[in-house]
Design a protein around this motif. Structure first.
Motif, PDB file in Angstrom:
ATOM      1  N   LYS A 146       0.815  -1.221   0.000  1.00 58.82           N
ATOM      2  CA  LYS A 146       0.000   0.000   0.000  1.00 58.82           C
ATOM      3  C   LYS A 146       0.846   1.268   0.000  1.00 58.82           C
ATOM      4  O   LYS A 146       0.302   2.369  -0.144  1.00 58.82           O
ATOM      5  CB  LYS A 146      -0.930  -0.002   1.219  1.00 58.82           C
ATOM      6  N   GLY A 147       2.145   1.122   0.187  1.00 61.64           N
ATOM      7  CA  GLY A 147       3.012   2.293   0.230  1.00 61.64           C
ATOM      8  C   GLY A 147       2.953   3.044   1.542  1.00 61.64           C
ATOM      9  O   GLY A 147       3.401   4.193   1.622  1.00 61.64           O
ATOM     10  N   CYS A 148       2.424   2.397   2.582  1.00 66.14           N
ATOM     11  CA  CYS A 148       2.358   3.044   3.899  1.00 66.14           C
ATOM     12  C   CYS A 148       3.733   3.150   4.538  1.00 66.14           C
ATOM     13  O   CYS A 148       3.970   4.024   5.383  1.00 66.14           O
ATOM     14  CB  CYS A 148       1.429   2.263   4.826  1.00 66.14           C
ATOM     15  N   VAL A 149       4.618   2.238   4.179  1.00 59.47           N
ATOM     16  CA  VAL A 149       5.991   2.246   4.680  1.00 59.47           C
ATOM     17  C   VAL A 149       6.926   1.935   3.521  1.00 59.47           C
ATOM     18  O   VAL A 149       6.547   1.279   2.546  1.00 59.47           O
ATOM     19  CB  VAL A 149       6.200   1.201   5.808  1.00 59.47           C
ATOM     20  N   GLY A 150       8.150   2.416   3.656  1.00 55.65           N
ATOM     21  CA  GLY A 150       9.174   2.051   2.685  1.00 55.65           C
ATOM     22  C   GLY A 150      10.013   0.883   3.163  1.00 55.65           C
ATOM     23  O   GLY A 150      10.581   0.135   2.366  1.00 55.65           O
ATOM     24  N   ARG A 151      10.073   0.738   4.487  1.00 54.42           N
ATOM     25  CA  ARG A 151      10.822  -0.370   5.085  1.00 54.42           C
ATOM     26  C   ARG A 151      10.228  -0.677   6.452  1.00 54.42           C
ATOM     27  O   ARG A 151       9.876   0.226   7.208  1.00 54.42           O
ATOM     28  CB  ARG A 151      12.301  -0.014   5.221  1.00 54.42           C
ATOM     29  N   VAL A 152      10.118  -1.963   6.759  1.00 51.78           N
ATOM     30  CA  VAL A 152       9.600  -2.397   8.049  1.00 51.78           C
ATOM     31  C   VAL A 152      10.589  -3.382   8.655  1.00 51.78           C
ATOM     32  O   VAL A 152      11.224  -4.166   7.934  1.00 51.78           O
ATOM     33  CB  VAL A 152       8.195  -3.035   7.893  1.00 51.78           C
ATOM     34  N   LEU A 153      10.752  -3.311   9.965  1.00 47.62           N
ATOM     35  CA  LEU A 153      11.641  -4.234  10.671  1.00 47.62           C
ATOM     36  C   LEU A 153      10.824  -5.028  11.679  1.00 47.62           C
ATOM     37  O   LEU A 153      10.098  -4.447  12.493  1.00 47.62           O
ATOM     38  CB  LEU A 153      12.765  -3.471  11.369  1.00 47.62           C
ATOM     39  N   ILE A 154      10.920  -6.339  11.601  1.00 49.10           N
ATOM     40  CA  ILE A 154      10.237  -7.231  12.537  1.00 49.10           C
ATOM     41  C   ILE A 154      11.238  -7.650  13.600  1.00 49.10           C
ATOM     42  O   ILE A 154      12.263  -8.276  13.289  1.00 49.10           O
ATOM     43  CB  ILE A 154       9.665  -8.463  11.809  1.00 49.10           C
ATOM     44  N   PHE A 155      10.958  -7.288  14.840  1.00 49.18           N
ATOM     45  CA  PHE A 155      11.832  -7.630  15.960  1.00 49.18           C
ATOM     46  C   PHE A 155      11.113  -8.676  16.797  1.00 49.18           C
ATOM     47  O   PHE A 155      10.222  -8.367  17.588  1.00 49.18           O
ATOM     48  CB  PHE A 155      12.165  -6.385  16.782  1.00 49.18           C
ATOM     49  N   ASP A 156      11.493  -9.924  16.595  1.00 49.96           N
ATOM     50  CA  ASP A 156      10.774 -11.073  17.150  1.00 49.96           C
ATOM     51  C   ASP A 156      11.524 -11.595  18.371  1.00 49.96           C
ATOM     52  O   ASP A 156      12.609 -12.168  18.246  1.00 49.96           O
ATOM     53  CB  ASP A 156      10.665 -12.149  16.068  1.00 49.96           C
ATOM     54  N   CYS A 157      10.924 -11.392  19.554  1.00 47.25           N
ATOM     55  CA  CYS A 157      11.549 -11.820  20.806  1.00 47.25           C
ATOM     56  C   CYS A 157      10.884 -13.047  21.413  1.00 47.25           C
ATOM     57  O   CYS A 157      11.096 -13.345  22.596  1.00 47.25           O
ATOM     58  CB  CYS A 157      11.552 -10.669  21.812  1.00 47.25           C
ATOM     59  N   ASP A 158      10.074 -13.746  20.645  1.00 48.42           N
ATOM     60  CA  ASP A 158       9.559 -15.036  21.090  1.00 48.42           C
ATOM     61  C   ASP A 158      10.743 -15.982  21.312  1.00 48.42           C
ATOM     62  O   ASP A 158      11.773 -15.861  20.643  1.00 48.42           O
ATOM     63  CB  ASP A 158       8.629 -15.592  20.008  1.00 48.42           C
ATOM     64  N   VAL A 159      10.605 -16.934  22.234  1.00 46.46           N
ATOM     65  CA  VAL A 159      11.721 -17.832  22.531  1.00 46.46           C
ATOM     66  C   VAL A 159      12.038 -18.763  21.365  1.00 46.46           C
ATOM     67  O   VAL A 159      13.144 -19.299  21.268  1.00 46.46           O
ATOM     68  CB  VAL A 159      11.437 -18.645  23.817  1.00 46.46           C
ATOM     69  N   HIS A 160      11.066 -18.950  20.462  1.00 50.90           N
ATOM     70  CA  HIS A 160      11.262 -19.817  19.301  1.00 50.90           C
ATOM     71  C   HIS A 160      11.565 -18.972  18.061  1.00 50.90           C
ATOM     72  O   HIS A 160      11.000 -17.891  17.891  1.00 50.90           O
ATOM     73  CB  HIS A 160      10.004 -20.657  19.048  1.00 50.90           C
ATOM     74  N   GLN A 161      12.419 -19.487  17.194  1.00 49.08           N
ATOM     75  CA  GLN A 161      12.756 -18.733  15.995  1.00 49.08           C
ATOM     76  C   GLN A 161      11.521 -18.508  15.121  1.00 49.08           C
ATOM     77  O   GLN A 161      10.678 -19.400  14.962  1.00 49.08           O
ATOM     78  CB  GLN A 161      13.822 -19.462  15.171  1.00 49.08           C
ATOM     79  N   LEU A 227       8.538   1.475  10.418  1.00 49.16           N
ATOM     80  CA  LEU A 227       7.720   0.822  11.443  1.00 49.16           C
ATOM     81  C   LEU A 227       8.492  -0.369  11.982  1.00 49.16           C
ATOM     82  O   LEU A 227       9.140  -1.094  11.220  1.00 49.16           O
ATOM     83  CB  LEU A 227       6.386   0.336  10.857  1.00 49.16           C
ATOM     84  N   VAL A 228       8.414  -0.571  13.292  1.00 48.62           N
ATOM     85  CA  VAL A 228       8.908  -1.797  13.913  1.00 48.62           C
ATOM     86  C   VAL A 228       7.708  -2.623  14.361  1.00 48.62           C
ATOM     87  O   VAL A 228       6.804  -2.115  15.033  1.00 48.62           O
ATOM     88  CB  VAL A 228       9.826  -1.498  15.115  1.00 48.62           C
ATOM     89  N   ILE A 229       7.697  -3.879  13.948  1.00 48.04           N
ATOM     90  CA  ILE A 229       6.706  -4.850  14.418  1.00 48.04           C
ATOM     91  C   ILE A 229       7.384  -5.668  15.505  1.00 48.04           C
ATOM     92  O   ILE A 229       8.368  -6.365  15.248  1.00 48.04           O
ATOM     93  CB  ILE A 229       6.233  -5.761  13.272  1.00 48.04           C
ATOM     94  N   TYR A 230       6.870  -5.563  16.709  1.00 45.97           N
ATOM     95  CA  TYR A 230       7.514  -6.177  17.873  1.00 45.97           C
ATOM     96  C   TYR A 230       6.702  -7.366  18.369  1.00 45.97           C
ATOM     97  O   TYR A 230       5.557  -7.210  18.801  1.00 45.97           O
ATOM     98  CB  TYR A 230       7.664  -5.131  18.981  1.00 45.97           C
ATOM     99  N   ASP A 231       7.287  -8.548  18.290  1.00 48.81           N
ATOM    100  CA  ASP A 231       6.675  -9.769  18.817  1.00 48.81           C
ATOM    101  C   ASP A 231       7.199  -9.974  20.235  1.00 48.81           C
ATOM    102  O   ASP A 231       8.351 -10.363  20.436  1.00 48.81           O
ATOM    103  CB  ASP A 231       7.028 -10.960  17.930  1.00 48.81           C
ATOM    104  N   ALA A 232       6.335  -9.718  21.216  1.00 47.29           N
ATOM    105  CA  ALA A 232       6.738  -9.716  22.626  1.00 47.29           C
ATOM    106  C   ALA A 232       6.411 -11.044  23.305  1.00 47.29           C
ATOM    107  O   ALA A 232       5.777 -11.084  24.364  1.00 47.29           O
ATOM    108  CB  ALA A 232       6.050  -8.561  23.354  1.00 47.29           C
ATOM    109  N   GLY A 233       6.846 -12.146  22.711  1.00 47.77           N
ATOM    110  CA  GLY A 233       6.571 -13.451  23.307  1.00 47.77           C
ATOM    111  C   GLY A 233       7.055 -13.536  24.747  1.00 47.77           C
ATOM    112  O   GLY A 233       8.165 -13.092  25.062  1.00 47.77           O
ATOM    113  N   VAL A 234       6.220 -14.113  25.611  1.00 48.18           N
ATOM    114  CA  VAL A 234       6.605 -14.256  27.018  1.00 48.18           C
ATOM    115  C   VAL A 234       7.096 -15.669  27.331  1.00 48.18           C
ATOM    116  O   VAL A 234       7.323 -16.005  28.496  1.00 48.18           O
ATOM    117  CB  VAL A 234       5.456 -13.864  27.976  1.00 48.18           C
ATOM    118  N   ASP A 235       7.286 -16.486  26.302  1.00 47.20           N
ATOM    119  CA  ASP A 235       7.822 -17.826  26.533  1.00 47.20           C
ATOM    120  C   ASP A 235       9.322 -17.803  26.826  1.00 47.20           C
ATOM    121  O   ASP A 235       9.945 -18.854  26.983  1.00 47.20           O
ATOM    122  CB  ASP A 235       7.503 -18.773  25.374  1.00 47.20           C
TER     123      ASP A 235
END
Length: 306
Positions: A146-161, A227-235
């Motif tokens: 949609k062109g809402c972002v030019g670059r997005v970073l996913i920061f995944d902190c779940d214990v599993h890859q 934008l940063v997409i943050y996966d805040a897994g509590v495992d």
């Protein structure tokens, strides 16, 4: 305006008694956030179902159609780990819509959180590890298209890859995948993220938080995402049934605050999803997940967001 929080009553359909996936945690998380005064049920934002065409940005269209209609083989359901039902199918599609809504709100206001999301094991054409459609990849691809972002970073902190996310976005240069996970844990066969940070079992608060700080201090200036997409897994919690790390309650809160501060301090919007977490005490598990929303609400006030 208060911190935008996204939730829907569809999120906790009934599973067979004794099933190990804690489906009720989403409802209990809502109940806890309301009980502690962070929000009201009326203030929670309800998402629409995610359109099939948007699901198909990350997934094979035949797989999407077969899952939605219940035309799944026994082997596919075994790999998923959840029994199919119309209620679960609707919940799954609704939850992706919730992550998309939360991402839009984060871009508008600087910060937003979903009371679900983080289904990072879902692959292009199959489910895995309780994950059916990959909301992290769908958010990234939809916003880029949609062109809402030019670059997005996913920061995944779940214990599993985040193996599904890594494989779906492998050839998308403007979707940066970062997975901070326990090296000796599911999945056995790891994918290749843009940045894989494998952690040794038993890692505790201080060392873990140092890794988070070092990673974000390097990656955010390097990529300067919109934008940063943050996966805040509590495992990653020391008492989690499926995790092998040793974070405390305080460590979880410090991690969530640190990630949000790293982003907002650089004027980068951030959307938080809750990721994985497993405990027989579902109410206790919901309180762990609530650390994300509590930390985000404090940051919302501290930064004067509106």
């Amino acid at each position: 305006m208060s911190l935008p929080l996204v939730f829907h009553d569809d999120y906790s359909p009934l599973l067979p008694p004794g099933h190990r996936f804690p489906m009720e945690k989403f409802r209990l998380l809502r109940d806890h956030l309301v009980a502690c005064g962070l929000t009201t049920d009326q203030a929670l934002l309800r998402p629409e179902l995610c359109p099939t065409d948007v699901l198909a940005l990350a997934h094979d269209r035949d797989y999407v159609d077969r899952y939605r209609s219940g035309d799944m083989s026994r082997e596919e359901l075994r790999r998923l780990g959840l029994p199919w039902s119309p209620q679960l199918a609707q919940r799954t599609v609704r939850a992706v819509g919730g992550s998309l809504l939360a991402a839009d709100l984060a871009l508008q206001h600087g910060l937003a959180c979903h009371l679900a999301g983080g289904t990072h094991h879902a692959h292009h054409d199959h489910a895995s590890g309780f994950c059916i459609f990959n909301d992290l990849a769908i958010m990234a691809l939809s916003l880029l298209e949609k062109g809402c972002v030019g670059r997005v970073l996913i920061f995944d902190c779940d214990v599993h890859q985040g193996d599904g996310t890594a494989r779906i976005l492998e050839h998308v240069p403007d979707a940066i995948t970062v997975s901070l996970h326990c090296e000796k844990n599911f999945p056995t066969r790891k994918a290749r993220s843009d940045w894989d940070i494998g952690l040794t079992p038993g890692l505790g608060d201080a060392d873990y938080l140092k890794v988070v700080d070092n990673a974000l201090n390097y990656l955010l200036p390097l990529y300067q995402p919109d934008l940063v997409i943050y996966d805040a897994g509590v495992d990653v919690h020391r008492d989690d049934a499926l995790g092998l790390l040793k974070l405390s309650d305080e460590g979880l809160a410090m991690r969530d605050s640190a990630v949000i501060e790293h982003c907002l301090g650089r004027d980068i919007p951030v959307v938080g999803v809750i990721g994985g977490g497993y405990d027989k005490d579902r109410a206790l598990l919901a309180r762990r997940h609530a650390q994300l929303h509590i930390s985000a609400a404090k940051a919302w006030q501290r930064h004067g967001l509106r």
